[in-house]
Design an enzyme around this catalytic site. Structure first.
Site, mmCIF file in Angstrom:
data_model
loop_
_atom_site.group_PDB
_atom_site.id
_atom_site.type_symbol
_atom_site.label_atom_id
_atom_site.label_comp_id
_atom_site.label_asym_id
_atom_site.label_seq_id
_atom_site.Cartn_x
_atom_site.Cartn_y
_atom_site.Cartn_z
ATOM 1 N N ALA A 110 59.815 38.102 17.770
ATOM 2 C CA ALA A 110 60.121 36.817 18.398
ATOM 3 C C ALA A 110 61.418 36.261 17.836
ATOM 4 O O ALA A 110 61.427 35.590 16.804
ATOM 5 C CB ALA A 110 58.961 35.841 18.175
ATOM 6 N N MET A 111 62.502 36.566 18.539
ATOM 7 C CA MET A 111 63.831 36.153 18.085
ATOM 8 C C MET A 111 64.441 35.160 19.084
ATOM 9 O O MET A 111 64.882 34.090 18.724
ATOM 10 C CB MET A 111 64.699 37.417 17.965
ATOM 11 C CG MET A 111 66.104 37.186 17.501
ATOM 12 S SD MET A 111 66.835 38.682 16.799
ATOM 13 C CE MET A 111 66.658 39.871 18.085
ATOM 14 N N ALA A 140 68.962 29.979 22.556
ATOM 15 C CA ALA A 140 69.663 30.905 21.663
ATOM 16 C C ALA A 140 69.173 32.333 21.864
ATOM 17 O O ALA A 140 68.031 32.644 21.536
ATOM 18 C CB ALA A 140 69.455 30.491 20.206
ATOM 19 N N SER A 178 58.442 40.276 24.441
ATOM 20 C CA SER A 178 57.695 41.461 24.878
ATOM 21 C C SER A 178 56.439 41.611 24.013
ATOM 22 O O SER A 178 56.500 41.408 22.793
ATOM 23 C CB SER A 178 58.552 42.714 24.734
ATOM 24 O OG SER A 178 59.750 42.568 25.447
ATOM 25 N N GLU A 197 67.717 49.961 17.131
ATOM 26 C CA GLU A 197 67.307 49.329 18.382
ATOM 27 C C GLU A 197 68.287 49.658 19.505
ATOM 28 O O GLU A 197 67.902 49.853 20.653
ATOM 29 C CB GLU A 197 67.214 47.815 18.217
ATOM 30 C CG GLU A 197 66.067 47.414 17.314
ATOM 31 C CD GLU A 197 66.122 45.960 16.912
ATOM 32 O OE1 GLU A 197 66.651 45.148 17.685
ATOM 33 O OE2 GLU A 197 65.639 45.632 15.817
HETATM 34 C C1 LIG Z 1 62.268 41.545 29.923
HETATM 35 C C2 LIG Z 1 62.834 40.966 28.660
HETATM 36 C C3 LIG Z 1 62.243 41.294 27.444
HETATM 37 C C4 LIG Z 1 62.736 40.741 26.246
HETATM 38 N N1 LIG Z 1 62.100 41.008 25.070
HETATM 39 C C5 LIG Z 1 62.460 40.308 23.967
HETATM 40 C C6 LIG Z 1 61.679 40.394 22.767
HETATM 41 O O1 LIG Z 1 60.699 41.135 22.688
HETATM 42 N N2 LIG Z 1 62.051 39.628 21.704
HETATM 43 C C7 LIG Z 1 63.135 38.791 21.744
HETATM 44 O O2 LIG Z 1 63.397 38.124 20.755
HETATM 45 N N3 LIG Z 1 63.905 38.705 22.862
HETATM 46 C C8 LIG Z 1 63.581 39.426 23.971
HETATM 47 N N4 LIG Z 1 64.322 39.304 25.126
HETATM 48 C C9 LIG Z 1 65.497 38.439 25.126
HETATM 49 C C10 LIG Z 1 66.816 39.185 25.177
HETATM 50 O O3 LIG Z 1 67.045 39.853 23.962
HETATM 51 C C11 LIG Z 1 67.907 38.143 25.500
HETATM 52 O O4 LIG Z 1 67.712 37.770 26.844
HETATM 53 C C12 LIG Z 1 69.300 38.659 25.267
HETATM 54 O O5 LIG Z 1 69.558 38.808 23.891
HETATM 55 C C13 LIG Z 1 70.372 37.702 25.846
HETATM 56 O O6 LIG Z 1 70.156 36.408 25.397
HETATM 57 P P1 LIG Z 1 70.110 35.191 26.453
HETATM 58 O O7 LIG Z 1 69.135 35.564 27.513
HETATM 59 O O8 LIG Z 1 69.874 33.949 25.704
HETATM 60 O O9 LIG Z 1 71.542 35.160 27.112
HETATM 61 P P2 LIG Z 1 72.842 34.414 26.520
HETATM 62 O O10 LIG Z 1 73.000 34.752 25.092
HETATM 63 O O11 LIG Z 1 72.798 32.991 26.905
HETATM 64 O O12 LIG Z 1 73.979 35.145 27.347
HETATM 65 C C14 LIG Z 1 74.307 34.786 28.710
HETATM 66 C C15 LIG Z 1 75.524 35.613 29.114
HETATM 67 O O13 LIG Z 1 76.613 35.268 28.232
HETATM 68 C C16 LIG Z 1 77.139 36.435 27.661
HETATM 69 N N5 LIG Z 1 77.646 36.144 26.316
HETATM 70 C C17 LIG Z 1 76.957 35.586 25.284
HETATM 71 N N6 LIG Z 1 77.716 35.501 24.191
HETATM 72 C C18 LIG Z 1 78.914 36.042 24.525
HETATM 73 C C19 LIG Z 1 80.152 36.265 23.819
HETATM 74 N N7 LIG Z 1 80.272 35.949 22.533
HETATM 75 N N8 LIG Z 1 81.178 36.831 24.481
HETATM 76 C C20 LIG Z 1 81.050 37.172 25.786
HETATM 77 N N9 LIG Z 1 79.931 36.986 26.500
HETATM 78 C C21 LIG Z 1 78.874 36.435 25.885
HETATM 79 C C22 LIG Z 1 75.985 37.416 27.631
HETATM 80 O O14 LIG Z 1 76.418 38.748 27.541
HETATM 81 C C23 LIG Z 1 75.311 37.117 28.958
HETATM 82 O O15 LIG Z 1 75.980 37.815 29.974
HETATM 83 C C24 LIG Z 1 63.870 39.879 26.308
HETATM 84 C C25 LIG Z 1 64.472 39.582 27.542
HETATM 85 C C26 LIG Z 1 63.947 40.093 28.697
HETATM 86 C C27 LIG Z 1 64.595 39.675 30.001
#
Ligand SMILES: Cc1cc2nc3c(=O)[nH]c(=O)nc-3n(C[C@H](O)[C@H](O)[C@H](O)COP(=O)(O)OP(=O)(O)OC[C@H]3O[C@@H](n4cnc5c(N)ncnc54)[C@H](O)[C@@H]3O)c2cc1C
Length: 385
Positions: free
Chosen positions: A125-126, A131, A159, A245
């Protein structure tokens, strides 16, 4: 397609066992699991019996005693079989390794055998509503209270969130300290109060996977839940495991691309257009040739990164390149293969349609591909961050 050099006869035997298990025990249940948005609890126990869980964890902790390549086979076969419901990549590929690397001996002996049998399911859970990519912006707080910590905050897109009995929670122990203020807690859910799980989230694919929000409402955990026993190590613990990962994200994408090409070769060989098999049209041949070439490149790069991971010196930028290239290529391959199916490619009954839905997330998960490019660029930039 030729087996990679690392596929020894023993590995091939393991692969065939896992392949049969996925086809027999997972795939037939997928439609039902899609409807209920999680796999049956029993599926985890069966996967444990089949040797599919924690196969890279040492035998002394109840694991399979294999290495990263055994895990790679388990995750690839599941992806290839189009049976993605069981969240094993998170459970065995991520959470079990956090426990193995950072938990106390007593915790490892208590948790890992149960994870390997499927009795205890792991989640990480991150991500939070505000964020994701920017881990340092998380707001979940862990405050020391006597012999315990009180954790408050919320997480999203988790997940295995509904079924998990052991959740690695990323929280801030010192909000002023940046990366040094982040800690990792291994939370045994049946022993805590103040944990609330949200309803399964509605996704565009991977419907059988359990994905939900988690709410920590003054969740009280014992101080021993702090992984590593020292506050402020969380960010470094996360970084230490990230290369693995990313290689996992890459290998799952490669398995999906491989299946997509296989499906498309069969489809285009059988489909007749303008009096001849579709595969005899030059466009089809060139598209398939492009797809197969990208796949071979990704597979070769995977083999190189996997070997470096096994040797203990995989550079984070290399892992980022693999994750970026493999998942991006997979997106292109699956899209091109769907196009070659025509209208059939848009029909859910065809495997290519399900692949199209399922692979989209790979470019976002495990560090988005934009973040991967940023990391790669940073490794090239002589002027530094
Ligand atoms: C089906 C599914 C399963 C998941 N499972 C887990 C899990 O088990 N545990 C967990 O903790 N998370 C999980 N996640 C979360 C996933 O890791 C995040 O969705 C992912 O890290 C992106 O974060 P965000 O959705 O907040 O997007 P954001 O960080 O808000 O990003 C939005 C957009 O901005 C872009 N962006 C962000 N920062 C920058 C930068 N510095 N430069 C350029 N572009 C940038 C990104 O690439 C993206 O296109 C899951 C997500 C899904 C959809």
């Amino acid at each position: 397609m030729q087996d990679p050099a690392w596929m020894t006869p023993d590995m091939a035997y393991f692969r065939d066992t896992i392949r049969k298990f996925c086809e027999r025990e997972l795939l037939p249940n997928e439609p039902r699991w899609e409807a209920q948005q999680h796999v049956d609890r029993e599926a985890w126990l069966k996967a444990g019996q089949a040797g599919m869980l924690c196969c890279g964890i040492p035998e002394q902790y109840g694991g399979g005693g294999g290495n990263f390549l055994h895990e790679a086979i388990a995750f690839s076969e599941q992806a290839r079989a189009l049976a993605p419901g069981l969240g094993n990549a998170v459970h065995s590929g991520i959470v079990a390794h956090y426990i193995h690397a950072f938990a106390s001996e007593e915790q490892k002996r208590a948790w890992l055998p149960r994870m390997a049998s499927g009795d205890l399911i792991g989640a990480l859970a991150m991500t939070e509503p505000d964020a994701g990519s920017d881990v340092q912006a998380i707001r979940t707080r862990a405050v020391r209270s006597g012999d315990d910590y009180l954790i408050t905050g919320s997480k999203t897109y988790i997940s295995n969130g509904t079924q998990a009995g052991l959740i690695c929670v990323v929280a801030k122990t010192d909000p002023e300290a940046g990366a040094r203020g982040i800690s990792l807690f291994a939370v045994e859910t049946e022993k805590v109060t103040g944990l609330r799980r949200g309803k399964p989230l509605q996704k565009i694919g991977l419907h059988s996977q359990d994905t939900c929000e988690l709410f920590f409402e003054g969740m009280r955990v014992p101080a021993s839940a702090l992984l590593g026993g020292v506050e402020g190590q969380g960010f470094y613990q996360l970084m230490a495991e990230l290369a693995r990962e990313r290689v996992i994200a890459g290998l799952v994408a490669i398995a999906c691309a491989d299946r997509a090409i296989e499906e498309t070769v069969t489809f285009t060989a059988n489909r007749k257009v303008f009096g001849k098999p579709l595969i005899k049209m030059q466009n089809t041949r060139f598209v398939l040739a492009d797809c197969a070439t990208k796949l071979s490149l990704a597979q070769a790069f995977f083999a190189q990164c996997a070997q470096r991971l096994l040797d203990g010196h995989l550079d984070p930028a290399e892992a980022a390149k693999l994750k970026y290239f493999a998942t991006d290529s997979c997106g292109q391959i699956v899209d091109a293969c769907l196009q070659l199916h025509g209208g059939a490619g848009y029909m859910a009954e065809y495997p290519i349609a399900r692949l199209y839905q399922n692979v989209r997330i790979h470019r976002i998960l495990a560090g988005s591909n934009e973040i991967m490019r940023e990391l790669i660029a940073r490794s090239l930039d002589p002027l530094g961050a």
